[in-house]
Scaffold this active site. Sequence first.
Site, PDB file in Angstrom:
ATOM      1  N   GLU A  18      59.551 -13.253 -14.504  1.00  0.00           N
ATOM      2  CA  GLU A  18      58.810 -14.245 -15.142  1.00  0.00           C
ATOM      3  C   GLU A  18      60.397 -14.265 -15.767  1.00  0.00           C
ATOM      4  OE1 GLU A  18      55.995 -13.188 -17.715  1.00  0.00           O
ATOM      5  OE2 GLU A  18      54.777 -13.510 -16.233  1.00  0.00           O
TER       6      GLU A  18
ATOM      7  N   GLU B  14      52.679  -6.800 -15.967  1.00  0.00           N
ATOM      8  CA  GLU B  14      52.593  -6.159 -17.451  1.00  0.00           C
ATOM      9  C   GLU B  14      51.498  -5.142 -18.274  1.00  0.00           C
ATOM     10  OE1 GLU B  14      53.931  -9.281 -20.547  1.00  0.00           O
ATOM     11  OE2 GLU B  14      55.712 -10.344 -19.102  1.00  0.00           O
TER      12      GLU B  14
HETATM   13  C1  FCB Z   1      54.592 -12.701 -20.121  1.00  0.00           C
HETATM   14  C2  FCB Z   1      53.090 -13.164 -19.961  1.00  0.00           C
HETATM   15  C3  FCB Z   1      52.754 -14.434 -19.618  1.00  0.00           C
HETATM   16  C4  FCB Z   1      53.887 -15.543 -20.491  1.00  0.00           C
HETATM   17  C5  FCB Z   1      54.809 -15.381 -21.204  1.00  0.00           C
HETATM   18  C6  FCB Z   1      55.675 -16.104 -21.977  1.00  0.00           C
HETATM   19  O1  FCB Z   1      54.365 -11.392 -21.180  1.00  0.00           O
HETATM   20  O2  FCB Z   1      53.161 -12.334 -18.045  1.00  0.00           O
HETATM   21  O3  FCB Z   1      51.499 -14.339 -19.504  1.00  0.00           O
HETATM   22  O4  FCB Z   1      52.831 -15.126 -21.453  1.00  0.00           O
HETATM   23  O5  FCB Z   1      55.275 -13.687 -21.561  1.00  0.00           O
END
Ligand code: FCB
Length: 463
Positions: A368, A164
């Site tokens: 994620e 990110e």
């Molecule tokens: C993302 C991050 C991760 C976590 C999630 C909830 O932005 O990559 O580390 O904090 O959100």
Amino acid sequence: MTTFPETFLWGTATAAYQVEGAWNEDGRGPSIWDTFSHTPGLVAGGDTGDDACDHYHRLEEDLDILAALGVGAYRFSISWPRVQPGGSGPVNAPGLDFYSRLVDGLLARDIAPVATLYHWDLPQELEDAGGWPHRDTARRFAEYARLMGDALGDRVHTWITLNEPWCSGYLGYASGVHAPARTEPAAALAAVHHLNLGHGLAVQALRTTAAAAAQMSVTLNLHHVRGVSERDADAVRRADALANRAFLGPMLEGAYPRDLVADTASVTDWSFVRDGDEAAACQPLDVLGVNYYNPTLVRQWDGSAQRETADGHQDGAASPWIACENVEFVRQPGPYTEMGWNIDETGLTELLLRLHHDHPGLPLMITENGAAFADVVDADGRVRDERRVDYLRRHLTAVTEAMAAGADVRGYFVWSLMDNFEWAHGYAKRFGIVRVDRDTMERTWKDSAHWYREVVATGKLPS
Ligand code: FCB
């Protein structure tokens, strides 16, 4: 019943600073997140990652949890200051040994190691020298990547250069709600560029050191931006340029979008982009990592009422949305997770199909996806987190819909394996499918972990 392909990679994800603890052991240097969390008032509850989930000392136990879940892959991140304390110079052997044991422990359990090189913990020394707005940081990053390729390249299945970079660039340097808490929009755009450049240089370095079969990737938190009405098309375009195409452009097409450069002309002339940089940022990737939590809703702001800023990121001293003064971020209808993020899995399907359409032939992986809820431990010790199960089921269904429509999605990683340090929110937000008791560090499977184990075992979503 929805069935996933047999080759689908099922995993869970964590990041070094959020789980490891042992912040000053075995020669680890300080990172910008140590500095940030040790600054009073920046993290909720005064929480720090000093101990986090004590994963550094509980490695075997956590590896056994992964094995019991039956996942085929585990996404972790390497703490740059643990393996190269000041961000340059030789490797810190005890720090590297931790990741070597982690990788070997995964392989011994038949779990593919998916390593993220940068999940936000820049060595403080590099920030002191200017941080990501400073060009040299990209070169330092590539050197660190080369060292990790040398050390672990024979065993890591997939390398993710950055996690990110949107957050690193805009939350770290524009709104300042993340480390290093700077609010300098021009510097933030320079940071974005050096993150893109560092990514490309790191892929090049890894290609020369890692096993030929190793997959190269980067993880982006692409924002699925929608407009309230058709009149908001320009707001959508502008937010999309800053949030998404600022990364997709250089990384996948070798050029910054012209509209982004024009939109931000009053902030910077982009002279930090030197000849050859965009080509260097654009390295062939084997798979694109996609993090998705919720969509983004925007509207053109006409100045008549107070401007809404419900973008899901904390309000800082300044906005992360550089040169988006006329864009409103509109609060979306619920239900919401504990982060205040709305639950809308249709955005995931649409985002995957957009990527499939815009970048044909590039495989995708959900690196994620998950949800924070205020879990309750029942008297019998069980955590009945049915809202998290529902969230995961909805989003996995959304993935299958995108796949049915043609998107080439290779895997899915739940955020997160366990409750951990949720950045400026501290430990108050629990994303884990495994609960971590903050006093005892005891790990307890929530109902979602049992559910996920079944999904992984059968490749199907239980009805
Ligand atoms: C993302 C991050 C991760 C976590 C999630 C909830 O932005 O990559 O580390 O904090 O959100």
